[in-house]
Design an enzyme around this catalytic site. Sequence first.
Site, PDB file in Angstrom:
ATOM      1  N   SER A  15      -5.616  -2.859  -3.765  1.00 31.50           N
ATOM      2  CA  SER A  15      -4.728  -4.013  -3.972  1.00 31.50           C
ATOM      3  C   SER A  15      -4.007  -4.438  -2.694  1.00 31.50           C
ATOM      4  CB  SER A  15      -3.687  -3.688  -5.048  1.00 31.50           C
ATOM      5  OG  SER A  15      -2.983  -2.515  -4.701  1.00 31.50           O
ATOM      6  N   ASP A 199       7.642  -2.864  -4.525  1.00 36.02           N
ATOM      7  CA  ASP A 199       7.806  -2.053  -5.738  1.00 36.02           C
ATOM      8  C   ASP A 199       7.649  -0.572  -5.429  1.00 36.02           C
ATOM      9  OD1 ASP A 199       5.174  -1.878  -5.100  1.00 36.02           O
ATOM     10  OD2 ASP A 199       4.396  -2.575  -7.024  1.00 36.02           O
ATOM     11  N   HIS A 202       3.532  -1.347  -3.018  1.00 35.97           N
ATOM     12  CA  HIS A 202       2.892  -2.503  -2.383  1.00 35.97           C
ATOM     13  C   HIS A 202       3.776  -3.107  -1.298  1.00 35.97           C
ATOM     14  CE1 HIS A 202       0.811  -2.217  -6.314  1.00 35.97           C
ATOM     15  NE2 HIS A 202      -0.231  -2.500  -5.559  1.00 35.97           N
TER      16      HIS A 202
END
Lengths: 261, 261
Positions: A15, A199, A202
Amino acid sequence: MAANVQDAIMLLGDSLTQGGYDLNGFVAKLAHVYNRKMDVINRGFSGYNTDWILPVFEQCFATQHEQQHVPKIRLLVIWFGANDAAPPPKPQHVPLDRFRANLRKLIWMVRAPESPHYSPETRIILMTPPPVNTAQRERAQLAKSPPKELDREFETTRRYAEAVKEVGKAESVPVVDLWENLYEAAGREEEKLEDFLTDGLHLNEKGYAIVFEGLEKAIKDAYPEYHYDNLQSVFIYFDLIAENPDKYMELTKKRSAFAHS
Amino acid sequence: MAANVQDAIMLLGDSLTQGGYDLNGFVAKLAHVYNRKMDVINRGFSGYNTDWILPVFEQCFATQHEQQHVPKIRLLVIWFGANDAAPPPKPQHVPLDRFRANLRKLIWMVRAPESPHYSPETRIILMTPPPVNTAQRERAQLAKSPPKELDREFETTRRYAEAVKEVGKAESVPVVDLWENLYEAAGREEEKLEDFLTDGLHLNEKGYAIVFEGLEKAIKDAYPEYHYDNLQSVFIYFDLIAENPDKYMELTKKRSAFAHS
């Protein structure tokens, strides 16, 4: 259908790579500085670990047979660890030994003459996963609906970052040590990583800026001939056409970005 | 070498397209929302007009013969006018009639069965050039070293924007009327365009946001089957693998982004 006019940089990751066009991220910045020189191909897959990426990479990276027709990958950036480091029994967890072996297999696929995907002109860069801010991560997980448990550990991710460096050393592949770069930027205080993370896991815009900076430096140091400053645009800059507009048909012929090749 | 796993969107244009990965620009945003569904190929060429782009486009867009091997261009966005509208004797100037003819030729190249670049699955969108803020542009030109003259005219660029709309109508190609959208956002006052432009000609982050919004809406309205919300990821989302980790080899097989094709 795109004709094959530019070589490319492929970014293989999770991600953190997938999100790299967002937030003035490192993928957008890389695509911008390489514009008209090399294309950037984002092969980031949120949530994937190195087990799951192996069959995906086999499908994303052309076989020797296919390579004559498709954009040449000059640079392959491999960035994993953030999900492999999820503690068991999370299904994303990949044990450290297998994580190292998977990274070596990705490198082997591109570098070994006996590999179906052998690509001698592809240079490789590894990147370490960012450090986790567990307090911030826990708050973010609790705020979800329904609330979730903390799913990463500071020390475990650090060990996966170390593993990436070990593989880089064993395989003579340059490593961008983002774990170190980000932890240093946070004054080596886990809580201060909040400045660089959205968070706890990330990256935010400031975090991505450190990724871009590290990657740019690694290219300059390890593969200067592939650095954007040392490439020419595939199609000539317009001011040279404007000086000789009658010759535009001749002047707009595609060139190699590598002036001497 | 990148295997051909994703279809693509090609953006053909001038500096406004070339710069679209910067400043959270519309290219970065498009690449982000289409991630894992379609790749975005930036073919923006700073300073180019439609005369000069024709031979470049012939080299960038695959011939029918090449098309079997390379990423399929599902969407082609054509955005010119900002340089064609440079007043004569600037070498970038393209007379209005030829500007219209050049745009029609670009469309013909993709849509005509007799064209070597014929590509029946490629959908096309045209965009109009942004309005010029001549006062801001003049200040920016004077600030250069050595100082330069004002090189655009408000009313001329407006006529080129109109020409794009005429071509869109004649060719039944949807048009994103950025000239109108930006002028409206500026309260129809040339000086207030400063909110959306960096130098009277090029877009800033707010200006690019309006470009993205207009393009996204045009895709939704004209080609909803190509809108990112209606595509699936080529490789499955990780949570579905995490539910059945033993089946990861089967689950990570490439799919079409078009669920029904």
